[in-house]
Motif scaffolding. Structure first.
Motif, PDB file in Angstrom:
ATOM      1  N   ASP A 102       0.856  -1.185   0.000  1.00  0.00           N
ATOM      2  CA  ASP A 102       0.000   0.000   0.000  1.00  0.00           C
ATOM      3  C   ASP A 102       0.892   1.236   0.000  1.00  0.00           C
ATOM      4  OD1 ASP A 102      -1.762   2.096   0.573  1.00  0.00           O
ATOM      5  OD2 ASP A 102      -2.809   1.009   2.161  1.00  0.00           O
ATOM      6  N   VAL A 103       0.644   2.168  -0.898  1.00  0.00           N
ATOM      7  CA  VAL A 103       1.447   3.387  -0.970  1.00  0.00           C
ATOM      8  C   VAL A 103       1.379   4.189   0.325  1.00  0.00           C
ATOM      9  CG1 VAL A 103      -0.368   4.862  -1.943  1.00  0.00           C
ATOM     10  CG2 VAL A 103       2.031   5.363  -2.450  1.00  0.00           C
ATOM     11  N   GLN A 104       0.354   3.972   1.124  1.00  0.00           N
ATOM     12  CA  GLN A 104       0.237   4.689   2.398  1.00  0.00           C
ATOM     13  C   GLN A 104       1.122   4.091   3.497  1.00  0.00           C
ATOM     14  OE1 GLN A 104      -4.331   6.081   2.609  1.00  0.00           O
ATOM     15  NE2 GLN A 104      -4.066   3.913   2.121  1.00  0.00           N
ATOM     16  N   MET A 121      -3.034   6.543 -10.607  1.00  0.00           N
ATOM     17  CA  MET A 121      -3.382   5.837  -9.376  1.00  0.00           C
ATOM     18  C   MET A 121      -3.514   6.743  -8.158  1.00  0.00           C
ATOM     19  SD  MET A 121      -0.581   5.827  -7.202  1.00  0.00           S
ATOM     20  CE  MET A 121      -0.955   4.474  -6.118  1.00  0.00           C
ATOM     21  N   LEU A 122      -2.948   7.924  -8.155  1.00  0.00           N
ATOM     22  CA  LEU A 122      -3.011   8.762  -6.952  1.00  0.00           C
ATOM     23  C   LEU A 122      -4.443   9.151  -6.606  1.00  0.00           C
ATOM     24  CD1 LEU A 122       0.144  11.031  -7.355  1.00  0.00           C
ATOM     25  CD2 LEU A 122      -0.173   9.100  -5.789  1.00  0.00           C
ATOM     26  N   GLY A 131       0.063   9.125   1.531  1.00  0.00           N
ATOM     27  CA  GLY A 131       0.724   8.421   0.442  1.00  0.00           C
ATOM     28  C   GLY A 131       1.887   9.205  -0.132  1.00  0.00           C
ATOM     29  N   LEU A 132       1.703  10.502  -0.299  1.00  0.00           N
ATOM     30  CA  LEU A 132       2.779  11.326  -0.858  1.00  0.00           C
ATOM     31  C   LEU A 132       3.929  11.493   0.135  1.00  0.00           C
ATOM     32  CD1 LEU A 132       0.634  13.981  -2.713  1.00  0.00           C
ATOM     33  CD2 LEU A 132       2.119  12.256  -3.763  1.00  0.00           C
ATOM     34  N   HIS A 187       4.688  18.580  -0.628  1.00  0.00           N
ATOM     35  CA  HIS A 187       5.625  17.493  -0.330  1.00  0.00           C
ATOM     36  C   HIS A 187       6.918  17.539  -1.138  1.00  0.00           C
ATOM     37  CE1 HIS A 187       2.405  15.484   1.936  1.00  0.00           C
ATOM     38  NE2 HIS A 187       1.613  15.906   0.962  1.00  0.00           N
ATOM     39  N   PHE A 188       6.967  18.373  -2.192  1.00  0.00           N
ATOM     40  CA  PHE A 188       8.119  18.379  -3.080  1.00  0.00           C
ATOM     41  C   PHE A 188       8.616  19.803  -3.308  1.00  0.00           C
ATOM     42  CE2 PHE A 188       5.908  14.449  -3.845  1.00  0.00           C
ATOM     43  CZ  PHE A 188       6.944  13.529  -3.938  1.00  0.00           C
TER      44      PHE A 188
END
Length: 245
Positions: A102-104, A121-122, A131-132, A187-188
């Motif tokens: 799971d990305v989370q 998918m996001l 997730g991010l 986040h980036f």
């Protein structure tokens, strides 16, 4: 669950049902047999190639087609993850290292990858900020995320054909071109949007019926597809976000 459910794309039960097998994904993909404009997968791959990654993680890998291209064309070590056991099975059949995850809650250490891919998918992630944060955590400093998604008007002419244009535009789809920059900025360090749009010519009534019938959310619209079907052109509104940590 109905089309105007504001969070149906992020409903875990809906997502599990959609990707329990490849059938629904194949039904939707079949709509895109005749397209114009750049393919989003090519744009995303080019964005990865710019940073010459040695290691790449793909989250929500589906059948593994993109991860396989990254491995074969960029020569990177690739790990592919998906919540669907069937999708992981299909990715492994391509010779990929793939696992259920799971990305989370990614099962990797900090700074494990040079780049991460998250294609179409996001908008399925229930807690997108979580997730991010996980994606940013497993990226090395200065690492890159590439993420494909759509604009709000993607396939708008198809939805108008079945009288659902306004309904679809009104719903909350989570992560799209219109809000993606703001979300990723949290986040980036640097975020860029690259267009990958064009058109799709839809000549087959059955293709529309398969597309709509591939989801319990949309299947009630199949009966609205006109029997006297005329081929038409719809917007194919794809974008690629490129985000550097």
């Amino acid at each position: 669950m109905t089309l105007d459910d504001p969070a149906y794309l992020r409903n875990p039960a809906h997502v599990r049902a959609q990707y329990a097998s490849e059938r629904n994904l194949a039904a939707r993909s079949s709509l895109y047999a005749d397209t114009t404009g750049p393919f989003a997968g090519d744009v995303a791959l080019a964005a990865l190639a710019e940073v010459e990654p040695g290691s790449v993680l793909e989250v929500g890998c589906g059948t593994g087609w993109f991860a396989a291209r990254v491995h074969d064309e960029l020569g990177a070590e690739v790990v592919a993850v998906d919540q669907s056991e069937r999708m992981v099975e299909l990715a492994r059949e391509r010779g990929l290292e793939a696992r259920v995850a799971d990305v989370q809650a990614l099962p990797f250490g900090d700074g494990s990858f040079d780049a991460v891919a998250a294609n179409w998918m996001l908008y399925h992630v229930p807690d997108l900020d979580l997730g991010l944060r996980e994606i940013a955590r497993v990226l090395r400093p200065g690492g890159r995320l590439v993420a494909i998604t759509n604009r709000d008007d993607h396939l708008q002419e198809l939805w108008e054909l079945v009288g659902a244009g306004e309904e679809r535009l009104a719903r909350d789809v989570g992560f799209v071109a219109e809000n993606g920059h703001e979300i990723l900025d949290r986040h980036f360090a640097r975020v860029e949007l690259r267009d990958a749009g064009g058109t799709v010519r839809i000549a087959d009534r059955d293709a529309v019926a398969r597309y709509l019938g591939s989801s319990e959310v949309w299947s009630h619209l199949v009966e609205r597809v006109p029997a006297s079907f005329e081929p038409f052109v719809a917007r194919r509104s794809n974008v690629v976000f490129v985000a550097d940590a």
